[in-house]
Design a protein around this motif. Structure first.
Motif, PDB file in Angstrom:
ATOM      1  N   TYR A 199       2.486   9.017 -12.390  1.00 53.48           N
ATOM      2  CA  TYR A 199       1.696   9.272 -11.195  1.00 53.48           C
ATOM      3  C   TYR A 199       1.675  10.753 -10.819  1.00 53.48           C
ATOM      4  CZ  TYR A 199       2.653   4.271 -10.766  1.00 53.48           C
ATOM      5  OH  TYR A 199       2.774   2.928 -11.006  1.00 53.48           O
TER       6      TYR A 199
ATOM      7  N   ASN B  69      -3.101   1.718  -4.225  1.00 55.11           N
ATOM      8  CA  ASN B  69      -3.117   3.153  -3.962  1.00 55.11           C
ATOM      9  C   ASN B  69      -4.121   3.422  -2.850  1.00 55.11           C
ATOM     10  OD1 ASN B  69      -2.849   5.911  -4.056  1.00 55.11           O
ATOM     11  ND2 ASN B  69      -4.047   6.166  -5.924  1.00 55.11           N
ATOM     12  N   TYR B  70      -3.600   3.686  -1.657  1.00 59.07           N
ATOM     13  CA  TYR B  70      -4.453   3.788  -0.482  1.00 59.07           C
ATOM     14  C   TYR B  70      -4.698   5.240  -0.117  1.00 59.07           C
ATOM     15  CZ  TYR B  70      -6.707   1.884   3.634  1.00 59.07           C
ATOM     16  OH  TYR B  70      -7.654   1.510   4.556  1.00 59.07           O
ATOM     17  N   SER B  71      -5.958   5.614   0.041  1.00 61.68           N
ATOM     18  CA  SER B  71      -6.296   6.998   0.350  1.00 61.68           C
ATOM     19  C   SER B  71      -7.164   7.125   1.597  1.00 61.68           C
ATOM     20  CB  SER B  71      -7.022   7.637  -0.838  1.00 61.68           C
ATOM     21  OG  SER B  71      -8.197   6.899  -1.161  1.00 61.68           O
TER      22      SER B  71
ATOM     23  N   GLY C 214       4.220   5.107   4.761  1.00 60.30           N
ATOM     24  CA  GLY C 214       3.523   6.267   5.291  1.00 60.30           C
ATOM     25  C   GLY C 214       4.466   7.157   6.070  1.00 60.30           C
TER      26      GLY C 214
ATOM     27  N   LEU D 243      -5.482   2.106   7.190  1.00 62.28           N
ATOM     28  CA  LEU D 243      -4.321   1.537   6.515  1.00 62.28           C
ATOM     29  C   LEU D 243      -3.596   0.553   7.427  1.00 62.28           C
ATOM     30  CD1 LEU D 243      -2.158   1.274   4.342  1.00 62.28           C
ATOM     31  CD2 LEU D 243      -1.133   3.394   5.201  1.00 62.28           C
TER      32      LEU D 243
ATOM     33  N   CYS E  57       9.359   9.360   6.199  1.00 66.44           N
ATOM     34  CA  CYS E  57       8.478   8.280   5.763  1.00 66.44           C
ATOM     35  C   CYS E  57       9.091   6.924   6.101  1.00 66.44           C
ATOM     36  CB  CYS E  57       8.197   8.377   4.269  1.00 66.44           C
ATOM     37  SG  CYS E  57       7.114   9.774   3.868  1.00 66.44           S
TER      38      CYS E  57
ATOM     39  N   SER F  94       0.835  -1.197   0.000  1.00 63.49           N
ATOM     40  CA  SER F  94       0.000   0.000   0.000  1.00 63.49           C
ATOM     41  C   SER F  94       0.871   1.248   0.000  1.00 63.49           C
ATOM     42  CB  SER F  94      -0.913   0.011   1.237  1.00 63.49           C
ATOM     43  OG  SER F  94      -1.861  -1.037   1.179  1.00 63.49           O
ATOM     44  N   TRP F  95       0.479   2.208  -0.815  1.00 61.72           N
ATOM     45  CA  TRP F  95       1.214   3.466  -0.891  1.00 61.72           C
ATOM     46  C   TRP F  95       0.280   4.562  -1.359  1.00 61.72           C
ATOM     47  CZ3 TRP F  95       4.079   5.500  -5.635  1.00 61.72           C
ATOM     48  CH2 TRP F  95       3.433   5.122  -6.808  1.00 61.72           C
ATOM     49  N   ASN F  96       0.723   5.801  -1.282  1.00 58.74           N
ATOM     50  CA  ASN F  96      -0.015   6.936  -1.819  1.00 58.74           C
ATOM     51  C   ASN F  96       0.622   7.298  -3.152  1.00 58.74           C
ATOM     52  OD1 ASN F  96      -1.078   9.422  -2.506  1.00 58.74           O
ATOM     53  ND2 ASN F  96      -0.782  10.348  -0.497  1.00 58.74           N
TER      54      ASN F  96
ATOM     55  N   THR G 230      -5.245   6.711   8.355  1.00 59.35           N
ATOM     56  CA  THR G 230      -4.081   5.954   8.810  1.00 59.35           C
ATOM     57  C   THR G 230      -4.520   4.735   9.600  1.00 59.35           C
ATOM     58  OG1 THR G 230      -2.741   7.951   8.882  1.00 59.35           O
ATOM     59  CG2 THR G 230      -1.968   6.072  10.164  1.00 59.35           C
TER      60      THR G 230
ATOM     61  N   ALA H  55       2.223  10.735  -3.861  1.00 57.79           N
ATOM     62  CA  ALA H  55       3.330  11.228  -3.041  1.00 57.79           C
ATOM     63  C   ALA H  55       4.646  11.052  -3.785  1.00 57.79           C
ATOM     64  CB  ALA H  55       3.371  10.486  -1.701  1.00 57.79           C
TER      65      ALA H  55
END
Length: 364
Positions: free
Chosen positions: A299, A103-105, A125, A111, A255, A72-74, A108, A77
């Motif tokens: 991205y 793609n995690y939105s 994160g 997540l 991060c 999982s990531w943004n 927290t 970013a």
């Protein structure tokens, strides 16, 4: 893949030192704006004492069919550029991993719960967003830091504000009152003797338009993260007055990589593989920012050019990605910082807390 890119320890020492020196020298210059950073050439410096990240690759390699993992990531970013780099440059493949990016939105807490319960195997994160929720006991272990730098305080160039202390008595636009940037700069204000609760008027706006609040005169400053902060700094109407690469924080990660606790316990070799792949990708990004920029371009915001993305890759400290005891110390330091702004209780044993939430992945 070329042999010289196989592991961080096999990379040319001089190139590593140059990449690290460039990031370390650029960090305090954030106030001069994004354009200056993006155009700055890598200095030809070889510092024999410059810290080098050494990673352990002596453990048994994964064999058999590639191990499927969910990460999982943004995706928005830019500081997570090493993630697509790991795909494009074959670092996941080298470690026998078949990684699906999520793609995690969400929040927290959501997540961390997704990682802890196996909906995702790992996630990336911000430390100052993760630490308080991790106090609740999520079964997630922090295995590595990934980089430093990506949070900034911006003001209008004609605001008369020149330093963080000038925010006393001012209104500041933020995207989230519980966000890592608000926490970080609150800590810095408190260390300057300024009460971040009583002496600053924090006002919430949608993150993508916090600059409009300053343009309209509703606030005198705003907090932003890259890529938006970097792109706004291309406009001479704005300037930076502080960042999370100032002072002692130029050598602190912001991060982090978290692994599912059961993965660490039951399949430590898989945990080492995903961690090592991302550290390899981070080092590649530090040494090859132009190539890394190409990987992140799909991205990126449409207004971001390749030169912008390269500038951000150079600015973020991708050469700094601690693990093991060094990581634990940085997590403890952040927990100590959070005591300053009452996010953690004064009675919290930050050494025990850091020990509980991290894993020395290359030693398990």
């Amino acid at each position: 893949m070329n042999e010289e890119r196989r592991t961080p320890t096999m990379l040319d020492r001089r190139r590593l030192l140059q990449a690290g020196a460039a990031a370390a020298i650029a960090a305090p210059l954030g106030g001069y704006g994004a354009q200056a950073l993006s155009l700055r050439a890598t200095p030809q410096i070889d510092l024999s004492q410059f810290p080098i990240c050494r990673t352990a690759t002596d453990g048994p390699a994964l064999t058999g069919a590639p191990r499927k993992l969910k990460l999982s990531w943004n995706a928005g970013a830019v500081c997570l550029t090493p993630v697509p780099v790991a795909i494009d440059q074959g670092f996941f493949k080298k470690h026998n991993l078949d990684v699906e990016l999520i793609n995690y939105s969400g929040s927290t807490d959501q997540l961390l719960e997704a990682i802890a319960t196996g909906k995702s195997d790992a996630g990336l994160g911000m430390a100052l967003r993760w630490l308080k929720p991790l106090e609740q006991g999520f079964d997630v272990k922090i295995a590595a830091g990934t980089h430093g730098g990506c949070m900034r305080v911006l003001v209008r160039a004609d605001s008369g504000i020149t330093k963080l202390a000038d925010l006393k008595g001012k209104a500041v636009a933020v995207g989230d009152l519980g966000g890592p940037d608000k926490n970080f700069f609150s800590i810095q204000l408190a260390r300057l003797g300024i009460d971040p609760v009583k002496d600053v008027d924090w006002r919430v706006y949608p993150g993508a338009v916090v600059n409009v609040a300053a343009d309209k005169g509703e606030t005198q400053a705003f907090l932003a993260s890259d890529p938006l902060a970097y792109l706004w700094l291309k406009d001479p109407a704005y300037k930076e007055v502080a960042s999370n690469l100032d002072g002692e924080y130029q050598n602190r990660v912001c991060c982090i990589l978290g692994l599912r606790g059961s993965l660490v316990r039951d399949e430590p070799a898989v945990g080492r593989a995903i961690t090592q792949a991302l550290l390899d990708a981070a080092m590649f990004t530090a040494q090859n920012p132009s190539e890394a920029a190409k990987s992140f371009q799909p991205y990126a915001p449409k207004q971001a050019t390749l030169a912008d993305l390269e500038g951000m890759a150079r600015y973020h400290t991708h050469h700094h990605h601690p693990h093991g005891p060094a990581l634990k110390q940085e997590l403890k330091a952040y927990a100590d910082d959070l005591k300053v702004v009452s996010v953690f209780k004064p009675s919290t044993d930050t050494n025990k807390f850091a020990e509980r939430i991290y894993v020395d992945i290359f030693s398990v």
